[in-house]
Design a protein around this motif. Structure first.
Motif, mmCIF file in Angstrom:
data_model
loop_
_atom_site.group_PDB
_atom_site.id
_atom_site.type_symbol
_atom_site.label_atom_id
_atom_site.label_comp_id
_atom_site.label_asym_id
_atom_site.label_seq_id
_atom_site.Cartn_x
_atom_site.Cartn_y
_atom_site.Cartn_z
ATOM 1 N N MET A 1 0.842 -1.194 0.000
ATOM 2 C CA MET A 1 0.000 0.000 0.000
ATOM 3 C C MET A 1 0.875 1.240 0.000
ATOM 4 N N LYS A 2 0.715 2.094 -1.007
ATOM 5 C CA LYS A 2 1.499 3.317 -1.090
ATOM 6 C C LYS A 2 0.999 4.314 -0.037
ATOM 7 N N GLN A 3 1.956 4.955 0.643
ATOM 8 C CA GLN A 3 1.602 5.916 1.677
ATOM 9 C C GLN A 3 1.361 7.321 1.126
ATOM 10 N N TYR A 4 1.929 7.625 -0.059
ATOM 11 C CA TYR A 4 1.886 8.992 -0.579
ATOM 12 C C TYR A 4 1.434 8.997 -2.040
ATOM 13 N N ASP A 5 0.888 10.134 -2.435
ATOM 14 C CA ASP A 5 0.550 10.317 -3.845
ATOM 15 C C ASP A 5 1.801 10.609 -4.670
ATOM 16 N N VAL A 6 2.673 11.488 -4.134
ATOM 17 C CA VAL A 6 3.869 11.911 -4.872
ATOM 18 C C VAL A 6 5.055 11.966 -3.924
ATOM 19 N N ALA A 7 6.181 11.432 -4.372
ATOM 20 C CA ALA A 7 7.460 11.613 -3.690
ATOM 21 C C ALA A 7 8.300 12.575 -4.515
ATOM 22 N N VAL A 8 8.782 13.627 -3.889
ATOM 23 C CA VAL A 8 9.599 14.629 -4.570
ATOM 24 C C VAL A 8 11.057 14.390 -4.205
ATOM 25 N N LEU A 9 11.876 14.195 -5.230
ATOM 26 C CA LEU A 9 13.319 14.023 -5.047
ATOM 27 C C LEU A 9 14.002 15.364 -5.304
ATOM 28 N N GLY A 10 14.608 15.937 -4.288
ATOM 29 C CA GLY A 10 15.282 17.221 -4.444
ATOM 30 C C GLY A 10 14.471 18.343 -3.840
ATOM 31 N N GLY A 11 15.064 19.024 -2.879
ATOM 32 C CA GLY A 11 14.357 20.108 -2.198
ATOM 33 C C GLY A 11 15.014 21.451 -2.389
ATOM 34 N N GLY A 12 15.506 21.706 -3.616
ATOM 35 C CA GLY A 12 15.943 23.053 -3.942
ATOM 36 C C GLY A 12 14.726 23.921 -4.228
ATOM 37 N N LEU A 13 14.912 24.983 -4.952
ATOM 38 C CA LEU A 13 13.811 25.910 -5.214
ATOM 39 C C LEU A 13 12.658 25.225 -5.935
ATOM 40 N N LEU A 14 12.951 24.521 -7.028
ATOM 41 C CA LEU A 14 11.886 23.909 -7.815
ATOM 42 C C LEU A 14 11.208 22.774 -7.058
ATOM 43 N N GLY A 15 11.980 21.974 -6.320
ATOM 44 C CA GLY A 15 11.387 20.897 -5.546
ATOM 45 C C GLY A 15 10.443 21.413 -4.475
ATOM 46 N N ARG A 16 10.814 22.498 -3.803
ATOM 47 C CA ARG A 16 9.962 23.072 -2.762
ATOM 48 C C ARG A 16 8.684 23.656 -3.363
ATOM 49 N N LEU A 17 8.839 24.336 -4.481
ATOM 50 C CA LEU A 17 7.656 24.941 -5.101
ATOM 51 C C LEU A 17 6.661 23.882 -5.564
ATOM 52 N N THR A 18 7.147 22.855 -6.247
ATOM 53 C CA THR A 18 6.229 21.840 -6.768
ATOM 54 C C THR A 18 5.595 21.038 -5.640
ATOM 55 N N ALA A 19 6.366 20.732 -4.593
ATOM 56 C CA ALA A 19 5.800 20.017 -3.452
ATOM 57 C C ALA A 19 4.697 20.840 -2.797
ATOM 58 N N TRP A 20 4.933 22.129 -2.667
ATOM 59 C CA TRP A 20 3.926 23.024 -2.073
ATOM 60 C C TRP A 20 2.659 23.072 -2.926
ATOM 61 N N LEU A 21 2.823 23.246 -4.242
ATOM 62 C CA LEU A 21 1.659 23.326 -5.125
ATOM 63 C C LEU A 21 0.866 22.024 -5.116
ATOM 64 N N LEU A 22 1.560 20.894 -5.107
ATOM 65 C CA LEU A 22 0.870 19.604 -5.069
ATOM 66 C C LEU A 22 0.091 19.436 -3.763
#
Length: 371
Positions: A1-22
């Motif tokens: 059973m998957k715990q998350y919808d999306v896993a984001v690899l990389g927490g620079g500027l783009l990773g933080r923005l996309t994780a926030w929007l999702l």
């Protein structure tokens, strides 16, 4: 059973923005970043965070310029919504040059005219206008180009504000924690790879990587005797040098653009060129204190524009190639990335290029290469 919808690899500027929007749109998100929460290991940590599509049009691709203009109002909306204060200024920017570099100024103006059909995006300032708007530059430059729509952010405040927003959105953030595609696939239905230069190995084509690092070197100074009201660019034979005034008499000076993947300390040559150009803008910079010198690699694709790729078999979306325009174009790139990912998650046909701000959206074949 998957715990998350999306896993984001990389927490620079783009990773933080996309994780926030999702997360803001209801996705359950986990984020892995090998670096620190403050973004210290990201290329964005060393950036001047200038929002300068008019000036960048001289060398940047038309796509990047379009993304930059579209991102300006988005940044204002986002910064106003952040619970943590972020310095944002939109007083335009000023291009200046010394008499011996008049030919460079003429060439720069010609490039501006070719790139912009609307000549209202820049103004010619003479000594009187320069003295009125930037008193400390009075008498130092006889002419300049004022670009009224441009702006800047505080890069480090932005990275911290996004980390705070992720906490508020209950994104499971793992700072200082590396991960890989296999672990992300075990945890989440989809993986979003935003690792920048760290993801170079996933951009191979015919045995060679389409992604390279371009070295950029930056100085951070404390100059209590200097007051500038907007970023100033000095035309230079090797590269345009910018002076970005931040809060509390802090200035970011940069940036070299060297085709090298060496991310070691600032070179003597670059330091001399940056500081000598700075001193010619105003001698009071000679008494400034050097707080930091940094070198970072900007992830750059062969066409020098961003690109989104998707692999439906392994459920991976990869975005990269922001080059030196990370802060300038990241809002539109992150929005386009989220649109692509959500469409794939809903098993619908992908949005066309128009809906994705004309960013290349490419499927990946069984060899891991873009078709």
């Amino acid at each position: 059973m998957k715990q998350y919808d999306v896993a984001v690899l990389g927490g620079g500027l783009l990773g933080r923005l996309t994780a926030w929007l999702l997360a803001d749109q209801g996705c359950k998100v986990i984020l892995f970043n090998a670096g620190k929460r403050n973004g210290e290991d990201a290329a964005a940590f060393a950036a001047a965070a200038m929002l300068a599509p008019t000036a960048e049009a001289v060398e940047a691709t038309p796509l990047v310029v379009q993304l930059g203009y579209a991102s300006l109002p988005i940044w204002r909306q986002w910064v106003d919504s952040f619970p943590t204060p972020v310095f944002m200024q939109q007083n335009g920017s000023l291009i200046v040059w010394h008499p011996q570099d008049h030919a460079l100024a003429k060439q720069f103006s010609q490039h501006l005219q070719r790139a912009h059909q609307d000549s209202s995006v820049w103004q010619v300032w003479h000594n009187q206008e320069i003295s009125e708007h930037e008193p400390q530059l009075a008498g130092r430059f006889q002419q300049g180009l004022f670009l009224p729509t441009e702006g800047q952010l505080d890069n480090r405040q932005t990275l911290l504000a996004l980390a705070d927003v992720l906490d508020r959105q209950q994104v499971s953030c793992h700072w200082g924690r590396s991960s890989d595609l296999a672990e992300c696939a075990a945890l989440a239905h989809w993986t979003l790879d935003c690792r920048g230069y760290g993801g170079k190995g996933n951009w191979n084509s015919h045995g060679q990587s389409r992604l390279r690092g371009v070295r950029g070197e930056v100085l951070r100074l404390y100059a209590p005797d200097i007051e500038l009201h907007r970023p100033v660019r000095v035309l230079h034979p090797r590269y345009p040098i910018y002076i970005a005034p931040k809060q509390d008499k802090l200035f970011v000076i940069g940036a070299t653009q060297i085709e090298s993947e060496d991310d070691s300390n600032l070179s003597v040559r670059s330091g001399l060129e940056l500081m000598s150009a700075l001193y010619t803008v105003h001698p009071a910079f000679g008494e400034a204190r050097i707080l930091e010198s940094m070198a970072e690699l900007r992830p750059t694709l062969n066409h020098e524009s961003p690109e989104i790729r998707y692999d439906t078999q392994n459920r991976v979306v990869t975005v990269n190639g922001l080059f030196r325009h990370g802060f300038m174009i990241s809002p539109t790139v992150s929005i386009a990335t989220v649109r692509v990912l959500q469409t794939l998650m809903q098993q619908q046909s992908l949005p066309d290029a128009q809906a994705c701000y004309h960013i290349d959206v490419l499927p990946v074949n069984q060899n891991g290469e873009a078709d």
